[in-house]
Structure formats: C-alpha cells, structure tokens
Design an enzyme around this catalytic site. Structure first.
Site, PDB file in Angstrom:
ATOM      1  N   ARG A   1      15.823 -13.939 -27.650  1.00  0.00           N
ATOM      2  CA  ARG A   1      14.599 -13.924 -26.708  1.00  0.00           C
ATOM      3  C   ARG A   1      13.936 -15.110 -26.705  1.00  0.00           C
ATOM      4  O   ARG A   1      13.708 -15.703 -26.916  1.00  0.00           O
ATOM      5  CB  ARG A   1      13.581 -12.432 -27.853  1.00  0.00           C
ATOM      6  CG  ARG A   1      14.561 -11.238 -27.595  1.00  0.00           C
ATOM      7  CD  ARG A   1      14.148 -10.757 -29.236  1.00  0.00           C
ATOM      8  NE  ARG A   1      13.299 -10.284 -29.026  1.00  0.00           N
ATOM      9  CZ  ARG A   1      11.736 -10.191 -30.222  1.00  0.00           C
ATOM     10  NH1 ARG A   1      12.502  -9.876 -31.199  1.00  0.00           N
ATOM     11  NH2 ARG A   1      10.553  -9.723 -29.892  1.00  0.00           N
TER      12      ARG A   1
ATOM     13  N   GLY B   1       5.640  -5.647  -0.533  1.00  0.00           N
ATOM     14  CA  GLY B   1       5.608  -6.001  -2.073  1.00  0.00           C
ATOM     15  C   GLY B   1       7.250  -5.071  -3.181  1.00  0.00           C
ATOM     16  O   GLY B   1       7.582  -5.476  -4.423  1.00  0.00           O
TER      17      GLY B   1
ATOM     18  N   ARG C   1      10.477   8.028  -4.054  1.00  0.00           N
ATOM     19  CA  ARG C   1      11.745   8.747  -4.873  1.00  0.00           C
ATOM     20  C   ARG C   1      11.364   8.094  -6.040  1.00  0.00           C
ATOM     21  O   ARG C   1      12.595   7.735  -6.273  1.00  0.00           O
ATOM     22  CB  ARG C   1      12.835   8.030  -3.416  1.00  0.00           C
ATOM     23  CG  ARG C   1      12.840   8.706  -1.783  1.00  0.00           C
ATOM     24  CD  ARG C   1      13.628   7.955  -1.092  1.00  0.00           C
ATOM     25  NE  ARG C   1      13.339   7.947  -0.050  1.00  0.00           N
ATOM     26  CZ  ARG C   1      13.732   6.902   0.345  1.00  0.00           C
ATOM     27  NH1 ARG C   1      15.785   6.421  -0.560  1.00  0.00           N
ATOM     28  NH2 ARG C   1      13.971   5.827   1.495  1.00  0.00           N
TER      29      ARG C   1
ATOM     30  N   ALA D   1       1.204  -1.325  -0.181  1.00  0.00           N
ATOM     31  CA  ALA D   1       0.127  -0.189  -0.777  1.00  0.00           C
ATOM     32  C   ALA D   1       0.994   1.312   0.084  1.00  0.00           C
ATOM     33  O   ALA D   1      -0.150   2.612  -0.290  1.00  0.00           O
ATOM     34  CB  ALA D   1      -1.111  -0.013   1.327  1.00  0.00           C
TER      35      ALA D   1
HETATM   36  C1  UD1 Z   1       9.137  -1.896   8.610  1.00  0.00           C
HETATM   37  C2  UD1 Z   1       9.565  -1.647  10.185  1.00  0.00           C
HETATM   38  C3  UD1 Z   1      11.015  -2.124  10.555  1.00  0.00           C
HETATM   39  C4  UD1 Z   1      11.873  -2.782   9.082  1.00  0.00           C
HETATM   40  C5  UD1 Z   1      11.206  -2.243   8.447  1.00  0.00           C
HETATM   41  C6  UD1 Z   1      12.559  -3.461   7.214  1.00  0.00           C
HETATM   42  C7  UD1 Z   1       7.291  -1.401  11.539  1.00  0.00           C
HETATM   43  C8  UD1 Z   1       7.108  -0.569  12.560  1.00  0.00           C
HETATM   44  N1  UD1 Z   1       8.738  -1.072  10.913  1.00  0.00           N
HETATM   45  O1  UD1 Z   1      10.076  -0.464   8.873  1.00  0.00           O
HETATM   46  O2  UD1 Z   1      11.510  -2.404  12.183  1.00  0.00           O
HETATM   47  O3  UD1 Z   1      13.201  -2.308  10.253  1.00  0.00           O
HETATM   48  O4  UD1 Z   1       9.977  -2.111   7.643  1.00  0.00           O
HETATM   49  O5  UD1 Z   1      12.340  -2.191   5.776  1.00  0.00           O
HETATM   50  O6  UD1 Z   1       6.660  -2.095  10.776  1.00  0.00           O
HETATM   51  N2  UD1 Z   1       3.133  -0.773   4.092  1.00  0.00           N
HETATM   52  C9  UD1 Z   1       1.337  -0.387   3.743  1.00  0.00           C
HETATM   53  N3  UD1 Z   1       0.859   0.445   4.614  1.00  0.00           N
HETATM   54  C10 UD1 Z   1       1.542   1.276   5.480  1.00  0.00           C
HETATM   55  C11 UD1 Z   1       2.569   1.208   5.940  1.00  0.00           C
HETATM   56  C12 UD1 Z   1       3.701   0.268   5.414  1.00  0.00           C
HETATM   57  O7  UD1 Z   1       1.461  -0.859   3.269  1.00  0.00           O
HETATM   58  O8  UD1 Z   1       1.019   2.110   6.055  1.00  0.00           O
HETATM   59  C13 UD1 Z   1       4.576  -1.088   3.438  1.00  0.00           C
HETATM   60  C14 UD1 Z   1       4.929  -0.789   2.586  1.00  0.00           C
HETATM   61  O9  UD1 Z   1       4.945  -0.130   0.989  1.00  0.00           O
HETATM   62  C15 UD1 Z   1       6.551  -1.332   2.753  1.00  0.00           C
HETATM   63  C16 UD1 Z   1       6.129  -1.955   4.066  1.00  0.00           C
HETATM   64  O10 UD1 Z   1       5.144  -1.775   4.508  1.00  0.00           O
HETATM   65  O11 UD1 Z   1       6.255  -1.860   1.361  1.00  0.00           O
HETATM   66  C17 UD1 Z   1       6.981  -1.594   4.741  1.00  0.00           C
HETATM   67  O12 UD1 Z   1       6.567  -0.200   5.264  1.00  0.00           O
HETATM   68  P1  UD1 Z   1       8.323   1.002   5.539  1.00  0.00           P
HETATM   69  O13 UD1 Z   1       7.665   2.405   5.444  1.00  0.00           O
HETATM   70  O14 UD1 Z   1       8.804   0.849   3.863  1.00  0.00           O
HETATM   71  O15 UD1 Z   1       8.934   0.046   6.344  1.00  0.00           O
HETATM   72  P2  UD1 Z   1       8.810   0.735   8.486  1.00  0.00           P
HETATM   73  O16 UD1 Z   1       7.697   1.687   9.103  1.00  0.00           O
HETATM   74  O17 UD1 Z   1      10.335   1.995   7.608  1.00  0.00           O
END
Ligand code: UD1
Ligand code: CA
Length: 420
Positions: free
Chosen positions: A301, A103, A17, A12
């Site tokens: 291909r 994803g 970036r 989601a």
């Molecule tokens: C999350 C973890 C963190 C871990 C890191 C690894 C949490 C709170 N933290 O960090 O411990 O080290 O992943 O990459 O879970 N996504 C949604 N909906 C949302 C938020 C995120 O679908 O509301 C999806 C994003 O598209 C992504 C994944 O969840 O594919 C992780 O989200 P991202 O924001 O990258 O992770 P962090 O919260 O920074």
C-alpha cells in the site's frame, strides 16, 4: 501570450447507464476518479487555464475537482456546442489554443494531446480533430473529407446518410482549436438537426466554409479514446490501463508472471529483475528496488519503499513501511508504519500492532534482526540490530541490540489430563 493553452473539460452530461447514485465522473479507475484523471492530463500538458463545464450532479464533480479548474455551469444539456458556449466567457479576449477533453474519456496519453496541439500550431489549423478508424463506427460522428483528403466537416450518426454512415473515420470528441476562431464559429451553431442539439461538431464546417484550415490527427492507439458509459466499460478501461502500466514495467525489465491479475497503480517505480507473482496489488507512489520477489497475493500500500533483493511473499500487507536490502517478509504478515533494516527475516504470521485506537505508532526494526513466527510487535517499539525475537512473542518493550527477547507464557503440561 500567443501560445496560451486553455483546456475545457466537458463534464455536464448524465451517466444514466452507470445505475449509480453518484455522478459517472467520480467513479474510479485504480482509486482515481475519471474526471481527476482528465484534470491531471490537462495539467500535464501545461494548460494555462482549465475550465470544467459542469451541470448534472455538479456538486459531486466539483467536490472532486476543487479549485483545480474554473467552472462554467450548463443548466440544460442542449448539446456539446451549448456546453462550450457556457465556457466561452473564459475564452473571450484570449489568444492561443483551446483543447477540448471529455470528463468521461480518461485514458488519453499526454503525448497524444501534445502531438495534437503541435500539429495544430505547425499546420496553422483553426481546428485539429483527434480521430480514429473503427471497424464498427456506429454511434459516432463521422469525419467528412473532400476528394483530396482535407477535413471539411463532421456528420453525426443520426443525421448521416447511408453513404456517410459507411465512413469509418470517427470523431473522438477531442479537439484543439484556435481560441479566436472557435469563439467566432460557435456563434453560428444552430440546433437544426435530428437531435435538436447545439453540436460542437458543426464548427468544423463553419470554419471550413469561412476558408479556415481544418485538419485531423488519427490516434495511434484506439484504446486511448475509450469513454465510460456503464460499469462494463469502467472495467474495460481499468483493464486497458492495467495492461498499459504493466507493459511499461515489463519494458523496463520487471518480470510479471500474469499481467491479467497484477494490479500496479499509476506512478509506481520498480527496479530491474524484480519478479511480481499473480494477485499482487501495488498502490500509487510505492518504490521497489531491483531483484525483489513480490507475491503471490501481496498487498503493498501507500508509502512503501523496498530496497533491493527484498522478498515479500504471500498474504503480506505492507503500509507506510520501508524495507532494507535483502530483508524477507515471506508469509502472512501485516507490517504498518514500520522501518525494517537490512537482512531482516520477518517470520510467518508476524504483525505490527500499529494502531492503538487513536494513533498510528511506529515499529523500528534494526539490521539483521530475526523475528520468530507469529510475533506481535506492539508499537511504538524498537528492535536493536541483530536482535532475536522468540516465536510467538508479544513484544511491548524495546529490545536492545544483539539480544534475545522471549515474551510469551511458559508452557504448562498437565499429565494424564485427558485420559479416561
Ligand atoms: C459526441 C460528438 C461525436 C463524437 C462523440 C465521441 C457532438 C455533437 N458529437 O457525441 O461526433 O463521435 O462525442 O464520444 O459533439 N456533454 C455536456 N453537455 C451536453 C452534452 C454533452 O457536457 O449538453 C458532455 C458529456 O458529458 C460528454 C461529452 O460532452 O462527456 C460528449 O457527450 P456525448 O453525449 O457522449 O456525445 P455525443 O453528442 O453523443
Ligand atoms: Ca458519448
């Protein structure tokens, strides 16, 4: 069924970036979307059900996933815990394990997830995390362990103390949970943290505090858990996959002169002692026999099958073409929708004219044919076994076996034409 495996794919999030009009998740590595790679993985591990949590640009993502997953829609991005809450209705009443994948983390190997699930079952863990040891863990959730090494929680970078930030074991975000334990634990997640988000990571402490067993498996190869946030990382992951695929072929006896510039897509079969020269691209599903020589600058291909001892040289493009044992296409050719027999020599510059503007037509070349340089084969057309084509011919009619075909203008010489 006790051993149900349900996979939830988090899809989601925003991909700001990437600087793209498309969803991050539909960007491709070797012609396959990031999210398709993750759905493939979910299927490969034998998931009974796949749920994709979609939100931002979900029409792009759903167009690619189609009916390979069920969808949970996350309208507001309130964190990974909130994302999982949207998928919860699909988990209600089920028993077994739920695997969480991202994803945008497309290179995890099937074996790694299988090991994670097996550990979770064998060690009777309600949560099993996939973790990694990073020299620089900045930005990631850190794994908290007690004095005897048991996993007791995850602390996010933004909430971590100076001491906690020194922990080098990080959370990959990939987990295997017991379905019922997870459904219970997510009810207790609260957004009272530095980011005001519902953290899925909070369930570890919640489970641990309830006396449930929580554990972790350290990933063997850190490159598996790399994610894509920008186009630099997209290129990095493409490189990682390239090396992984090429290394696999080399282990199986293929000689690759320079892995950095040899682009073999997923699912290619190549026989022993085949040599691949630089700047060669080989697309998914191609089969190449033993002892062939490919490249440099060859482009093989979809739909090609090459026998043994085949040579495909420089600036040769093949599409939906079958090449028999011992045949050679050494330079500057395009062969499309073509069946080439055994022992054929395709002269330099030969091409199939396979497309008439409407249809793709076939060219069939029998065994031991010799095709002179710069021949055009206007399909549909058939060359019988042992036939010879004179150089520079444009062949529009079938050529019977054992014959010579010459199809070009006779040379005219105008003497003294350019003499002052
Ligand atoms: C999350 C973890 C963190 C871990 C890191 C690894 C949490 C709170 N933290 O960090 O411990 O080290 O992943 O990459 O879970 N996504 C949604 N909906 C949302 C938020 C995120 O679908 O509301 C999806 C994003 O598209 C992504 C994944 O969840 O594919 C992780 O989200 P991202 O924001 O990258 O992770 P962090 O919260 O920074
Ligand atoms: Ca991330």
């Amino acid at each position: 069924m006790e051993n149900n495996i349900i996979t939830v794919v988090m899809a989601a999030g925003k991909g700001t970036r990437m600087k793209s009009n498309k969803s991050k998740l539909v960007h491709k590595i070797y012609e396959k979307e990031l999210v398709t790679r993750v759905i493939d993985l979910a299927e490969d591990i034998g998931s009974d059900e796949i749920i994709a949590v979609v939100g931002h640009q979900r029409e792009h993502v759903q167009a690619v996933i189609g009916d390979r997953a069920k969808y949970a829609i996350q309208k507001e991005l309130l964190g990974t815990g909130h994302a999982l809450m949207q998928a919860a209705p699909y988990l209600e009443g089920k028993k077994g394990k739920v695997v969480i994948l991202y994803g945008d983390v497309p290179l995890i190997r099937k074996e790694t997830i299988e090991k994670l699930v097996n550990k979770s079952i064998k060690d009777k863990e309600s949560a099993t995390l996939l973790t990694a040891i990073y020299d620089n863990p900045t930005g990631y959730g850190r794994i908290m362990r007690d004095t005897v090494g048991r996993v007791i929680g995850i602390v996010e970078e933004k909430d971590a103390s100076v001491a906690e930030r020194k922990i080098q074991e990080i959370n990959s975000g990939i987990y295997c949970f017991d379905i019922e334990a997870l459904l219970d634990a997510i009810k207790y997640i609260k957004p009272n943290n530095a980011q005001g988000e519902y953290y899925l990571t909070d369930v570890i402490k919640i489970m641990h505090d309830k006396g449930l067993k929580t554990g972790a498996m350290i990933v063997e190869d850190n490159t598996e858990i790399l994610g894509v946030n920008d186009k630099i990382q997209l290129e990095l992951l493409t490189r990682v996959l390239r090396m992984r695929i090429n290394t696999g072929h080399m282990k199986d006896g293929v000689t690759i002169e320079d892995s950095n510039c040899t682009y073999i897509h997923d699912g290619v079969i190549i026989g022993k002692d085949t040599v691949i020269h630089p700047n060669t691209t080989i697309k998914s599903g191609v089969i190449i026999g033993d002892n062939c020589e490919i490249g440099p600058n060859a482009y093989i291909r979809e739909g090609c099958v090459l026998g043994n001892n085949v040579k495909v040289g420089s600036f040769v493009e093949l599409k939906k073409t079958v090449v028999g044992d011992g045949s050679k296409i050494p330079h500057l050719s395009y062969m499309g929708d073509c069946e080439i027999g055994k022992g054929v020599n395709v002269g330099c510059g030969t091409i199939t004219c396979n497309y008439d503007g409407t249809n793709k037509n076939k060219t069939i070349i029998g065994d031991n044919c010799f095709i002179g340089s710069n021949t055009n084969l206007v399909a549909p057309v058939k060359l019988g076994d042992n036939s010879f084509i004179a150089a520079g011919s444009t062949i529009t009619d079938d050529v019977p076996a054992d014959s010579l075909a010459i199809a070009r203008e006779r040379q005219v010489v105008k003497k003294d034409w350019n003499k002052n």
